[in-house]
Motif scaffolding. Structure first.
Motif, mmCIF file in Angstrom:
data_model
loop_
_atom_site.group_PDB
_atom_site.id
_atom_site.type_symbol
_atom_site.label_atom_id
_atom_site.label_comp_id
_atom_site.label_asym_id
_atom_site.label_seq_id
_atom_site.Cartn_x
_atom_site.Cartn_y
_atom_site.Cartn_z
ATOM 1 N N LEU A 609 0.830 -1.204 0.000
ATOM 2 C CA LEU A 609 0.000 0.000 0.000
ATOM 3 C C LEU A 609 0.867 1.256 0.000
ATOM 4 C CD1 LEU A 609 -2.735 1.409 0.205
ATOM 5 C CD2 LEU A 609 -2.609 1.131 2.707
ATOM 6 N N ARG A 610 1.904 1.293 0.814
ATOM 7 C CA ARG A 610 2.782 2.465 0.857
ATOM 8 C C ARG A 610 3.533 2.622 -0.465
ATOM 9 N NH1 ARG A 610 3.078 4.929 5.659
ATOM 10 N NH2 ARG A 610 2.518 3.778 7.551
ATOM 11 N N GLU A 611 3.890 1.507 -1.103
ATOM 12 C CA GLU A 611 4.569 1.591 -2.391
ATOM 13 C C GLU A 611 3.647 2.184 -3.449
ATOM 14 O OE1 GLU A 611 7.604 1.456 -5.016
ATOM 15 O OE2 GLU A 611 7.710 1.003 -2.858
ATOM 16 N N ARG A 612 2.376 1.778 -3.449
ATOM 17 C CA ARG A 612 1.422 2.357 -4.395
ATOM 18 C C ARG A 612 1.195 3.838 -4.118
ATOM 19 N NH1 ARG A 612 -1.372 -2.627 -3.641
ATOM 20 N NH2 ARG A 612 -2.830 -1.610 -2.175
ATOM 21 N N GLU A 613 1.188 4.230 -2.842
ATOM 22 C CA GLU A 613 1.026 5.644 -2.504
ATOM 23 C C GLU A 613 2.207 6.469 -3.021
ATOM 24 O OE1 GLU A 613 0.613 5.582 1.679
ATOM 25 O OE2 GLU A 613 -1.533 5.071 1.659
ATOM 26 N N ARG A 614 3.410 5.916 -2.893
ATOM 27 C CA ARG A 614 4.582 6.637 -3.391
ATOM 28 C C ARG A 614 4.550 6.761 -4.906
ATOM 29 N NH1 ARG A 614 7.504 4.273 1.141
ATOM 30 N NH2 ARG A 614 7.788 2.338 -0.017
ATOM 31 N N GLU A 615 4.147 5.691 -5.603
ATOM 32 C CA GLU A 615 4.049 5.753 -7.059
ATOM 33 C C GLU A 615 3.000 6.764 -7.501
ATOM 34 O OE1 GLU A 615 3.244 1.804 -8.292
ATOM 35 O OE2 GLU A 615 5.286 1.062 -7.907
ATOM 36 N N TYR A 616 1.878 6.803 -6.781
ATOM 37 C CA TYR A 616 0.830 7.774 -7.116
ATOM 38 C C TYR A 616 1.337 9.203 -6.915
ATOM 39 C CZ TYR A 616 -3.534 10.418 -6.822
ATOM 40 O OH TYR A 616 -4.524 11.346 -7.010
ATOM 41 N N GLY A 617 2.056 9.443 -5.802
ATOM 42 C CA GLY A 617 2.604 10.773 -5.550
ATOM 43 C C GLY A 617 3.577 11.195 -6.620
ATOM 44 N N ALA A 618 4.455 10.262 -7.078
ATOM 45 C CA ALA A 618 5.415 10.598 -8.130
ATOM 46 C C ALA A 618 4.709 10.890 -9.442
ATOM 47 C CB ALA A 618 6.409 9.439 -8.302
ATOM 48 N N GLU A 619 3.639 10.129 -9.755
ATOM 49 C CA GLU A 619 2.898 10.361 -10.986
ATOM 50 C C GLU A 619 2.190 11.712 -10.958
ATOM 51 O OE1 GLU A 619 1.863 9.565 -14.793
ATOM 52 O OE2 GLU A 619 3.123 8.299 -13.506
ATOM 53 N N MET A 620 1.619 12.080 -9.830
ATOM 54 C CA MET A 620 0.968 13.378 -9.702
ATOM 55 C C MET A 620 1.974 14.514 -9.844
ATOM 56 S SD MET A 620 -2.259 13.165 -9.442
ATOM 57 C CE MET A 620 -2.588 14.825 -8.880
ATOM 58 N N ARG A 621 3.170 14.339 -9.318
ATOM 59 C CA ARG A 621 4.197 15.376 -9.452
ATOM 60 C C ARG A 621 4.571 15.575 -10.911
ATOM 61 N NH1 ARG A 621 9.656 16.578 -6.100
ATOM 62 N NH2 ARG A 621 10.746 17.750 -7.699
ATOM 63 N N ARG A 622 4.745 14.460 -11.645
ATOM 64 C CA ARG A 622 5.082 14.577 -13.067
ATOM 65 C C ARG A 622 3.958 15.254 -13.836
ATOM 66 N NH1 ARG A 622 7.733 9.499 -12.143
ATOM 67 N NH2 ARG A 622 5.811 8.355 -12.581
ATOM 68 N N ALA A 623 2.702 14.953 -13.469
ATOM 69 C CA ALA A 623 1.578 15.580 -14.162
ATOM 70 C C ALA A 623 1.529 17.082 -13.899
ATOM 71 C CB ALA A 623 0.266 14.918 -13.723
ATOM 72 N N LEU A 624 1.764 17.479 -12.662
ATOM 73 C CA LEU A 624 1.755 18.907 -12.341
ATOM 74 C C LEU A 624 2.915 19.636 -13.024
ATOM 75 C CD1 LEU A 624 0.850 18.736 -8.538
ATOM 76 C CD2 LEU A 624 -0.612 19.513 -10.424
ATOM 77 N N GLU A 625 4.085 18.985 -13.106
ATOM 78 C CA GLU A 625 5.207 19.616 -13.799
ATOM 79 C C GLU A 625 4.904 19.782 -15.282
ATOM 80 O OE1 GLU A 625 8.559 17.196 -13.016
ATOM 81 O OE2 GLU A 625 8.842 17.909 -10.962
ATOM 82 N N HIS A 626 4.253 18.774 -15.873
ATOM 83 C CA HIS A 626 3.881 18.871 -17.293
ATOM 84 C C HIS A 626 2.873 19.992 -17.505
ATOM 85 C CE1 HIS A 626 3.159 17.606 -21.398
ATOM 86 N NE2 HIS A 626 1.863 17.530 -21.148
ATOM 87 N N GLN A 627 1.918 20.127 -16.587
ATOM 88 C CA GLN A 627 0.930 21.198 -16.692
ATOM 89 C C GLN A 627 1.581 22.570 -16.573
ATOM 90 O OE1 GLN A 627 -1.962 21.348 -13.560
ATOM 91 N NE2 GLN A 627 -3.424 22.531 -14.753
ATOM 92 N N SER A 628 2.551 22.715 -15.648
ATOM 93 C CA SER A 628 3.220 24.011 -15.494
ATOM 94 C C SER A 628 4.040 24.357 -16.725
ATOM 95 C CB SER A 628 4.120 23.982 -14.251
ATOM 96 O OG SER A 628 5.177 23.061 -14.408
ATOM 97 N N ARG A 629 4.644 23.367 -17.380
ATOM 98 C CA ARG A 629 5.399 23.644 -18.613
ATOM 99 C C ARG A 629 4.455 24.112 -19.724
ATOM 100 N NH1 ARG A 629 8.447 19.026 -17.004
ATOM 101 N NH2 ARG A 629 7.165 17.655 -18.302
ATOM 102 N N GLU A 630 3.260 23.500 -19.794
ATOM 103 C CA GLU A 630 2.299 23.937 -20.804
ATOM 104 C C GLU A 630 1.833 25.365 -20.548
ATOM 105 O OE1 GLU A 630 -0.795 21.029 -20.649
ATOM 106 O OE2 GLU A 630 0.157 19.731 -22.153
ATOM 107 N N LEU A 631 1.606 25.714 -19.281
ATOM 108 C CA LEU A 631 1.197 27.080 -18.948
ATOM 109 C C LEU A 631 2.281 28.083 -19.307
ATOM 110 C CD1 LEU A 631 -0.569 26.531 -15.493
ATOM 111 C CD2 LEU A 631 -1.655 27.087 -17.682
ATOM 112 N N ARG A 632 3.536 27.752 -19.056
ATOM 113 C CA ARG A 632 4.621 28.665 -19.420
ATOM 114 C C ARG A 632 4.726 28.809 -20.929
ATOM 115 N NH1 ARG A 632 7.189 25.923 -15.181
ATOM 116 N NH2 ARG A 632 8.304 24.578 -16.646
ATOM 117 N N TRP A 633 4.462 27.708 -21.653
ATOM 118 C CA TRP A 633 4.518 27.764 -23.124
ATOM 119 C C TRP A 633 3.412 28.661 -23.663
ATOM 120 C CZ3 TRP A 633 1.185 25.840 -27.006
ATOM 121 C CH2 TRP A 633 1.732 25.846 -28.300
#
Length: 639
Positions: A609-633
């Motif tokens: 369960l903790r491993e899945r939580e960590r993977e979910y957190g990393a995926e959300m971080r990548r999604a937010l970083e991708h969204q911020s790059r699109e906003l800057r573009w």
């Protein structure tokens, strides 16, 4: 092979590449000693240096270089090539004459590059490792309550190192945002390196005791510990095993053996900087508006502290100071870094306390006459950090021998002149500024902060021996410099973009650099592959403070006997994390060891369960970083 003398074997192994030399060390004790010959590695360091690579590249591709660099390198090469015009009447063979001249040319080029001093012992094998080996960042164990995934970890609000009797890092001491003090094992020979070995009670520094409930203590402590945000808020006395921690306007003196507060000293304004603490020298305390000397041998004052008010501001644009009850009052806030120089050095026309900060001049005080201001030196930059090396300042044009007629005897004379080099890091018109100033007993090679010397604007003389400072405000960084330190024969500094950069002692020639956010991106599986991540400049973590693991105050007593792999750097980041930057050795994983120990008692389902939580957190971080790059573009198109 065993019958050959060492001189012949050394000539043979000197033909090998550095990676092959490392393998030769495993053959025998004799080859280990020969393949670590300091002069051999000094020559290898020179051959792999930026200046030598540029010179060789210019000889191969002269049409693809910057014209200014071409002119500079040709001048250097002409100086080294002047040996080829000499003729030894005792040598009849042209080939032998050419061989001798080439040897003299190499020796001349090596002498021009050599960053060391005559009285300095350098382990050039370790120096080469620090210059070229892959870097490794090891993070210290997070200070927290509960599991890391519960989000109850606490950030460090400062950092200091407790050194052992040999001058090597023993423990890392840091105040935390919950008001406690945490102690990590920082010894390079310890198996528990990077782990927490001691922790004080929550709320110790802000004075929030057990009369409050736990949540209230943490909440109130966090509000107090994070209010000022001073960088130089920790000073460790390795002799007496004491620590000084600034919290708002209170200086806490703590016994590091028991982690108990010995005394609390209030000041009229929030504390912004602490000097080095080394008994029996008094500690210099800088606040937003004042400077004080704190002598631990005196009992704490019980009288009420009087606040002072400045009415009307300064009468002139310069720094105005005055004596108000034994301390200095500043008309401009505030002091961010305080440097102590040894009082035993040869007199150089300056005092032994230097103060830099948001004002554009460095303040100089003589401790014997404190609080009287001895003088100022105008920089023009707003300084974040001050440090010094116990070696004389070498003018840039003398160090590089731009002009062929200057002989090596001048360089040797400059290196043997007693003196110190004052090094500052800060910001000038939005860009990074790295500056060096000469403190020498020779008046022609030193700045003088005395007002009678008119040194508020230390303009160097036209004579090459008269230059007494160097300011690099073009090539060091496009953002503000935050910290600077001496590291071996180089200088290292951090900037507002998360970069750590090493340069030669001339203050401009690059050696190596990396971005700590690139390492984090590679570790989390994001784009970048170990390089700088795809994010805008200034995003991510920054290094607020650099702490050498070899005591800088013992630099003048050091030899080349520092154990291999222990001359590293401890970094404190803007997110309150602590780590060690090493070279060529395996990184320790204190956090991973703590996680493994915590998960050892969990059931298999909880681990998954903790491993899945960590993977979910990393995926959300990548999604937010991708969204911020699109906003800057999109912002770039005016949307």
């Amino acid at each position: 092979m065993d019958s050959l003398p060492d001189e012949i074997l050394l000539s043979i192994v000197s033909l090998l590449e550095p990676s092959e030399l490392v393998n030769v060390q495993f053959v025998s004790h004799r080859f280990l000693r020969l393949s670590r010959d300091s002069n051999l590695w000094k020559r290898i360091c020179h051959e792999h240096s930026t200046s030598e690579r540029r010179r060789k590249r210019l000889q191969i591709f002269p049409d693809h270089a910057d014209p200014a660099i071409v002119e500079l390198l040709r001048a250097v090469d002409t100086y080294g090539g002047s040996w080829t015009n000499e003729r030894d009447p005792l040598v009849s063979s042209e080939e032998l004459q050419l061989h001798r001249n080439q040897g003299k040319k190499k020796a001349a080029l090596l002498a021009m590059w050599d960053p060391s001093y005559s009285d300095e012992k350098v382990d050039w094998y370790q120096d080469f490792i620090q210059r070229h080996a892959p870097h490794k960042i090891s993070w210290f164990q997070s200070a927290r309550h509960g599991h890391h995934d519960d989000g109850l970890h606490h950030e460090a609000t400062g950092a200091g190192i407790l050194y052992d009797d040999g001058g090597l890092a023993d423990m890392l001491i840091a105040p935390l945002e919950d008001g406690s003090i945490s102690v990590w094992d920082a010894s390079g020979s310890s198996k528990k390196r990077g782990g927490i070995i001691a922790r004080s009670a929550v709320g110790l520094l802000p004075g929030k005791g057990p009369d409050l409930d736990f949540d209230t203590r943490i909440r109130q402590s966090q509000a107090i510990m994070t209010e000022t945000g001073a960088v130089e808020c920790v000073s460790i006395d390795s002799r007496q095993k004491k620590g000084f921690f600034a919290v708002q306007n209170t200086l806490n003196e703590v016994d590091l053996r028991t982690l108990q507060v010995i005394s609390k000293t209030p000041y009229p304004f929030p504390i912004t900087a602490l000097s080095e603490s080394r008994h029996p020298t008094p500690l210099t305390v800088g606040t937003n508006w004042t400077l004080h000397l704190h002598d631990t041998r005196k009992p704490p004052s019980t009288q009420t502290t009087a606040r002072t008010e400045l009415i009307g501001g300064a009468a002139s644009p310069g720094i105005q100071t005055g004596d108000f009850g034994g301390h200095v009052s500043l008309s401009q806030p505030g002091a961010l870094s305080i440097l102590h120089l040894p009082t035993a050095r040869e007199w150089d026309g300056n005092g032994d306390i230097w103060v830099g900060g948001r004002f554009t001049s460095m303040l100089n005080f003589d401790r014997r006459y404190f609080p009287r201001l001895r003088g100022t030196v105008h920089s023009g930059a707003r300084l974040s950090c001050l440090t010094a090396i116990p070696h004389p300042f070498i003018p840039r044009n003398l160090r590089h021998n731009y002009v062929a007629q200057y002989k090596p005897t001048l360089l040797h004379a400059a290196k043997t002149t007693p003196g110190y080099t004052l090094i500052t890091a800060g910001e000038y018109k939005g860009k990074g500024a790295l500056e060096q100033y000469s403190l020498s007993s020779s008046p022609a090679r030193s700045i003088n902060s005395s007002p009678s010397s008119s040194s508020d604007s230390p303009t160097p003389k036209s004579d090459i021996r008269g230059e007494c400072h160097y300011q690099n405000r073009q090539t060091c960084s496009s953002s503000k410099l935050l910290s600077v330190a001496a590291h071996g024969t180089r200088l290292v500094f951090s900037d507002g973009d998360g970069n750590l950069k090493w340069v030669e002692r001339d203050g401009s020639t690059p050696v190596r650099e990396f971005n700590i956010n690139g390492d984090e991106q590679a570790r989390s599986g994001g784009s970048g592959g170990g390089g700088r991540p795809e994010m805008e400049s200034g995003w991510g973590e920054i290094v607020q403070k650099i702490l050498p693991t070899v005591n800088p105050s013992l630099h003048h007593e050091r030899t080349a006997n520092v154990p291999l792999g222990e001359d590293n750097l401890v970094v404190w980041t803007g997110d309150g994390r602590l780590g060690t930057v090493g070279f060529g050795s395996e990184a320790f994983d204190a956090e991973g060891a703590a996680e493994a120990a915590a998960e050892a008692g969990l059931r298999e389902e909880e681990v998954r369960l903790r491993e899945r939580e960590r993977e979910y957190g990393a995926e959300m971080r990548r999604a937010l970083e991708h969204q911020s790059r699109e906003l800057r573009w999109l912002r770039g198109y005016g949307l």
